[in-house]
Write an enzyme that holds these catalytic residues in place. Structure first.
Site, PDB file in Angstrom:
ATOM      1  N   ASP A 278       0.840  -1.195   0.000  1.00 16.98           N
ATOM      2  CA  ASP A 278       0.000   0.000   0.000  1.00 16.98           C
ATOM      3  C   ASP A 278       0.885   1.259   0.000  1.00 16.98           C
ATOM      4  O   ASP A 278       1.685   1.441  -0.917  1.00 16.98           O
ATOM      5  CB  ASP A 278      -0.962  -0.075   1.186  1.00 16.98           C
ATOM      6  CG  ASP A 278      -2.073   0.947   1.134  1.00 16.98           C
ATOM      7  OD1 ASP A 278      -3.084   0.676   0.464  1.00 16.98           O
ATOM      8  OD2 ASP A 278      -1.937   2.019   1.744  1.00 16.98           O
TER       9      ASP A 278
ATOM     10  N   GLY B 255      -6.891 -10.896   1.176  1.00 14.54           N
ATOM     11  CA  GLY B 255      -7.302  -9.537   0.866  1.00 14.54           C
ATOM     12  C   GLY B 255      -6.138  -8.577   0.899  1.00 14.54           C
ATOM     13  O   GLY B 255      -4.981  -8.940   0.675  1.00 14.54           O
ATOM     14  N   HIS B 256      -6.457  -7.321   1.198  1.00 12.66           N
ATOM     15  CA  HIS B 256      -5.480  -6.235   1.167  1.00 12.66           C
ATOM     16  C   HIS B 256      -4.395  -6.442   2.224  1.00 12.66           C
ATOM     17  O   HIS B 256      -3.217  -6.185   1.973  1.00 12.66           O
ATOM     18  CB  HIS B 256      -6.222  -4.917   1.406  1.00 12.66           C
ATOM     19  CG  HIS B 256      -5.405  -3.698   1.182  1.00 12.66           C
ATOM     20  ND1 HIS B 256      -4.862  -3.368  -0.046  1.00 12.66           N
ATOM     21  CD2 HIS B 256      -5.035  -2.692   2.036  1.00 12.66           C
ATOM     22  CE1 HIS B 256      -4.203  -2.225   0.058  1.00 12.66           C
ATOM     23  NE2 HIS B 256      -4.287  -1.803   1.302  1.00 12.66           N
ATOM     24  N   PHE B 257      -4.786  -6.896   3.404  1.00 11.90           N
ATOM     25  CA  PHE B 257      -3.829  -7.163   4.486  1.00 11.90           C
ATOM     26  C   PHE B 257      -3.600  -8.669   4.572  1.00 11.90           C
ATOM     27  O   PHE B 257      -4.049  -9.345   5.497  1.00 11.90           O
ATOM     28  CB  PHE B 257      -4.346  -6.583   5.805  1.00 11.90           C
ATOM     29  CG  PHE B 257      -4.254  -5.084   5.856  1.00 11.90           C
ATOM     30  CD1 PHE B 257      -3.023  -4.455   5.991  1.00 11.90           C
ATOM     31  CD2 PHE B 257      -5.390  -4.300   5.751  1.00 11.90           C
ATOM     32  CE1 PHE B 257      -2.924  -3.071   6.028  1.00 11.90           C
ATOM     33  CE2 PHE B 257      -5.306  -2.918   5.786  1.00 11.90           C
ATOM     34  CZ  PHE B 257      -4.073  -2.297   5.927  1.00 11.90           C
TER      35      PHE B 257
ATOM     36  N   ASP C 237      -8.275  -8.568  -3.090  1.00 16.07           N
ATOM     37  CA  ASP C 237      -8.116  -7.141  -2.781  1.00 16.07           C
ATOM     38  C   ASP C 237      -8.914  -6.303  -3.771  1.00 16.07           C
ATOM     39  O   ASP C 237      -8.715  -6.407  -4.988  1.00 16.07           O
ATOM     40  CB  ASP C 237      -6.628  -6.770  -2.854  1.00 16.07           C
ATOM     41  CG  ASP C 237      -6.337  -5.365  -2.348  1.00 16.07           C
ATOM     42  OD1 ASP C 237      -7.274  -4.656  -1.954  1.00 16.07           O
ATOM     43  OD2 ASP C 237      -5.154  -4.992  -2.353  1.00 16.07           O
TER      44      ASP C 237
END
Length: 293
Positions: free
Chosen positions: A103, A265-267, A238
């Site tokens: 990110d 996902g994103h994390f 994500d």
């Protein structure tokens, strides 16, 4: 048990928190976190790698336990956050290292690499974007509107990203086993972004994110010229930086290693720590990659 130390350094007049572990003579891996978290996102990855690598994970200014100067006292933007990271590494005597970017950590990492290409031995990008392909349009539409016209009409939509529900969504969206994700993660992040004045810090960074896509052509040229070993390990679910962002690295680095992790996902570290750690160990210990440099 692996010892993880928790330290503070004064960098350009600001107190910067960082986690450190592993033998200092081992190859160094610098871990750069994203929004809205901190080096806390690496709390379980660091012990999993510290037997073989020297790990450093700072909190960016405005996040975690690092100082949060007001927007009047610090020029929040990705150039300025890179300045702090670069100065911290110089202060710690770190001159060659692999990067792990996620990110917000990605545009900081790209700037570090462009400033000192010789320093970066390899790149691990975990949902850390470098291509227009990676932007999921539905998520980024209000952010792009804010870039184009910052003000009372566009601010409320991006301010919504600071809410508890929005931060929880970042952790759980696309995750096939949400029960694996510790609720303390989004509670802690929401607490941090809710500190007095931190909303203005985050709005400044949302706005400055517009400086990152114009940098991408230079990043792609760096990839082609330096042929830096790169591992993209990506949560396939994500909906902030989608899987096309991972695949895109192979355009400029045909030998890039790309793994899309189903149910992540994103994390990704919250639900698939062992998977990511396994890919990293394999990547960094392959002859010709960072750990053998």
């Amino acid at each position: 048990m692996t010892e993880v130390t928790h330290r503070f350094a004064t960098v350009e007049g600001h107190r910067v928190f960082y986690r450190e572990a592993g033998p200092r003579e081992a190859p160094t891996l610098v871990l750069l976190h994203g929004f809205p978290t901190s080096s806390r996102m690496f709390r379980r990855l660091i012990p999993a790698l510290a037997d073989r690598f020297h790990l450093i994970a700072p909190d960016h200014l405005g996040f975690g336990l690092s100082d949060t100067p007001s927007v009047d006292a610090f020029p929040y933007g990705f150039d300025a956050l890179t300045d702090i990271t670069q100065a911290l590494l110089a202060q710690l005597g770190v001159t060659r290292y692999a990067l792990y970017v996620q990110d917000y950590g990605a545009p900081i990492g790209w700037r570090l690499a462009l400033r000192d290409p010789e320093a970066v031995t390899a790149v691990i990008t975990q949902n850390g974007n470098a291509y227009e392909d990676g932007f999921v349009p539905e998520f980024w539409k209000p952010v792009r509107e804010y870039w184009a016209n910052p003000g009372p009409e566009t601010e409320p939509a991006v301010r919504g990203a600071l809410s508890l529900d929005a931060i929880r969504w970042q952790y759980l969206n696309g995750v096939d086993r949400p029960e694996l994700v510790d609720p303390d993660t989004w509670a802690a992040d929401h607490r941090d972004v809710s500190r007095p004045g931190n909303d203005l810090v985050q709005l400044a960074l949302f706005l400055d994110y517009a400086s990152n896509p114009p940098l991408y052509p230079k990043v792609h040229a760096y990839f082609r010229e330096r042929r830096v070993p790169l591992l993209a390990v990506w949560g396939a679910g994500d909906e902030i930086f989608g899987p096309d962002g991972a695949r895109a690295f192979t355009r400029d680095l045909p030998d890039a290693e790309v793994h899309l992790v189903p149910g992540g996902g994103h994390f990704l570290l919250e639900s698939h720590l062992d998977t990511v750690a396994g890919y990293i160990r394999g990547f960094l210990t392959t002859p010709g990659k960072a750990a053998s440099a």
